[in-house]
Scaffold this active site. Structure first.
Site, mmCIF file in Angstrom:
data_model
loop_
_atom_site.group_PDB
_atom_site.id
_atom_site.type_symbol
_atom_site.label_atom_id
_atom_site.label_comp_id
_atom_site.label_asym_id
_atom_site.label_seq_id
_atom_site.Cartn_x
_atom_site.Cartn_y
_atom_site.Cartn_z
ATOM 1 N N ASP A 118 0.852 -1.200 0.000
ATOM 2 C CA ASP A 118 0.000 0.000 0.000
ATOM 3 C C ASP A 118 0.880 1.240 0.000
ATOM 4 O O ASP A 118 1.766 1.373 0.847
ATOM 5 C CB ASP A 118 -0.900 -0.008 1.239
ATOM 6 N N LYS A 122 -0.538 9.939 1.431
ATOM 7 C CA LYS A 122 -0.542 11.160 2.251
ATOM 8 C C LYS A 122 0.697 11.196 3.143
ATOM 9 O O LYS A 122 1.030 10.200 3.794
ATOM 10 C CB LYS A 122 -1.800 11.222 3.123
ATOM 11 N N ASP A 154 3.349 -0.545 -9.061
ATOM 12 C CA ASP A 154 3.007 0.227 -10.267
ATOM 13 C C ASP A 154 2.950 1.722 -9.938
ATOM 14 O O ASP A 154 2.627 2.527 -10.802
ATOM 15 C CB ASP A 154 1.643 -0.202 -10.819
ATOM 16 N N GLU A 194 -0.435 -7.087 -9.649
ATOM 17 C CA GLU A 194 0.365 -6.862 -10.861
ATOM 18 C C GLU A 194 -0.457 -7.209 -12.112
ATOM 19 O O GLU A 194 -0.433 -6.484 -13.103
ATOM 20 C CB GLU A 194 1.626 -7.734 -10.802
HETATM 21 C C1 LIG Z 1 -2.097 -3.715 -2.125
HETATM 22 S S1 LIG Z 1 -2.118 -5.307 -1.428
HETATM 23 C C2 LIG Z 1 -0.997 -6.250 -2.452
HETATM 24 C C3 LIG Z 1 -1.199 -7.734 -2.297
HETATM 25 C C4 LIG Z 1 -0.219 -8.622 -3.081
HETATM 26 N N1 LIG Z 1 1.147 -8.444 -2.622
HETATM 27 C C5 LIG Z 1 -0.293 -8.370 -4.564
HETATM 28 O O1 LIG Z 1 0.637 -7.779 -5.117
HETATM 29 O O2 LIG Z 1 -1.291 -8.781 -5.178
HETATM 30 C C6 LIG Z 1 -1.139 -5.050 0.043
HETATM 31 C C7 LIG Z 1 -1.374 -6.136 1.089
HETATM 32 O O3 LIG Z 1 -0.486 -5.909 2.172
HETATM 33 C C8 LIG Z 1 -1.158 -6.176 3.388
HETATM 34 N N2 LIG Z 1 -0.461 -5.425 4.453
HETATM 35 C C9 LIG Z 1 -0.346 -4.081 4.545
HETATM 36 N N3 LIG Z 1 0.348 -3.734 5.640
HETATM 37 C C10 LIG Z 1 0.705 -4.897 6.246
HETATM 38 C C11 LIG Z 1 1.426 -5.198 7.431
HETATM 39 N N4 LIG Z 1 1.929 -4.213 8.225
HETATM 40 N N5 LIG Z 1 1.610 -6.496 7.770
HETATM 41 C C12 LIG Z 1 1.104 -7.486 6.991
HETATM 42 N N6 LIG Z 1 0.387 -7.255 5.858
HETATM 43 C C13 LIG Z 1 0.188 -5.979 5.487
HETATM 44 C C14 LIG Z 1 -2.569 -5.686 3.119
HETATM 45 O O4 LIG Z 1 -3.512 -6.250 4.008
HETATM 46 C C15 LIG Z 1 -2.784 -6.119 1.666
HETATM 47 O O5 LIG Z 1 -3.344 -7.423 1.579
#
Ligand SMILES: C[S@@+](CC[C@H](N)C(=O)[O-])C[C@H]1O[C@@H](n2cnc3c(N)ncnc32)[C@H](O)[C@@H]1O
Length: 218
Positions: A118, A122, A154, A194
Site C-alpha cells: 500500500d 498522504k 506500479d 500486478e
Molecule cells: C495492495 S495489497 C498487495 C497484495 C499482493 N502483494 C499483490 O501484489 O497482489 C497489500 C497487502 O499488504 C497487506 N499489508 C499491509 N500492511 C501490512 C502489514 N503491516 N503487515 C502485513 N500485511 C500488510 C494488506 O492487508 C494487503 O493485503
C-alpha cells in the site's frame, strides 16, 4: 475495516494450523525445524491472496517461503491455494509486519519480498509505508548479513520514495527496472495486483536492494 475481519475467515484459518501457523513466536529461531531442512527462508510481506508466494514455492522447492498477511479475509485465498497445492516449503502467517522480530531471530531470513505494498500517499501516513525507515530497521533485525529486499509496484511516486528511503538507510541498489514487463528480466511471477494493474496498461517498477555488511566486533 469490518469487511476484512469476517469471523468465517478467522475460523477457516484456525482450522488449518499446519498451514497458517497460529503462534509464530514459538518458532522464533527454529523455523528450519518446522520446514525440516536448512534451506534459506524468503518471506513476502503483504502476501494478499497468495498467487506470487504459491508460484514461487512451486518453482523453487529448495527455498522455504513464508507469506505474511494482516487481514484474515484476504489470507484465506492464499490458504486455499496452499490447501490445493500442499506445498511443504510454504507456510502463512496472519500477523502484522511491525511485529516481525517477535517471530524471527536475527539472521533467520535471507530475503524479503514487498509486492505492490500500500503506497499510503498522504505525507501524514508515511510511517505506514512498508519501505519507511522504521520498517527497514525491523527488516535488518531479522535478515542475514547482506540480506535482500525485492520490491515491485506500479506506483511511480511510491517507487521513487522507496529508492530514496533505501538509499538514505544505506542499502545498496543491485537491480532496477523502470518498466519490468518490457525489460529483459526473466522468471517474473506476477502477483494479483500486478495482473490487475498491468492489464490496465500501468507500468511496473521493480528493484532489488541489499543491506551493507553488518559491523563485525573483534
Ligand atoms: C495492495 S495489497 C498487495 C497484495 C499482493 N502483494 C499483490 O501484489 O497482489 C497489500 C497487502 O499488504 C497487506 N499489508 C499491509 N500492511 C501490512 C502489514 N503491516 N503487515 C502485513 N500485511 C500488510 C494488506 O492487508 C494487503 O493485503
Amino acid at each position: 475495516m469490518r469487511l476484512r475481519n469476517k469471523p468465517w475467515a478467522k475460523e477457516k484459518i484456525a482450522a488449518y494450523p499446519q498451514y497458517v501457523i497460529p503462534h509464530p513466536e514459538e518458532y522464533k529461531g527454529r523455523w528450519n525445524e518446522l520446514f525440516g531442512n536448512d534451506h534459506p527462508i524468503h518471506i513476502e510481506i503483504g502476501t494478499g491472496k497468495g498467487k506470487f508466494i504459491t508460484e514461487m514455492a512451486k518453482a523453487n522447492p529448495n527455498i522455504n517461503y513464508i507469506g505474511i498477511e494482516l487481514y484474515p479475509s484476504v489470507l484465506v485465498s492464499a490458504l486455499d491455494k496452499l490447501i490445493a497445492n500442499e506445498l511443504p516449503n510454504l507456510r502463512l502467517l496472519n500477523v502484522n509486519a511491525k511485529d516481525l522480530p517477535n517471530f524471527f531471530a536475527e539472521g533467520e531470513i535471507e530475503r524479503i519480498y514487498l509486492n505492490f505494498s500500500d503506497p499510503w500517499p498522504k505525507k501524514r501516513h508515511e510511517k505506514r509505508r512498508l519501505t519507511y525507515r522504521s520498517f527497514l530497521e525491523l527488516y535488518e533485525k531479522v535478515l542475514v548479513d547482506e540480506g535482500e529486499i525485492h520490491f515491485k509496484t506500479d506506483n511511480q511516486g511510491f517507487f521513487e520514495y522507496s529508492l530514496v528511503s533505501f538509499s538514505q538507510y544505506g542499502l545498496v541498489l543491485t537491480y532496477v527496472s523502470l518498466d519490468l514487463h518490457n525489460s529483459d528480466f526473466e522468471g517474473n511471477i506476477m502477483t494479483e495486483y500486478e495482473e490487475k494493474f498491468s492489464a490496465k496498461g500501468n507500468r511496473i517498477y521493480r528493484c532489488e536492494v541489499k543491506y551493507p555488511p553488518k559491523q563485525r566486533h573483534s
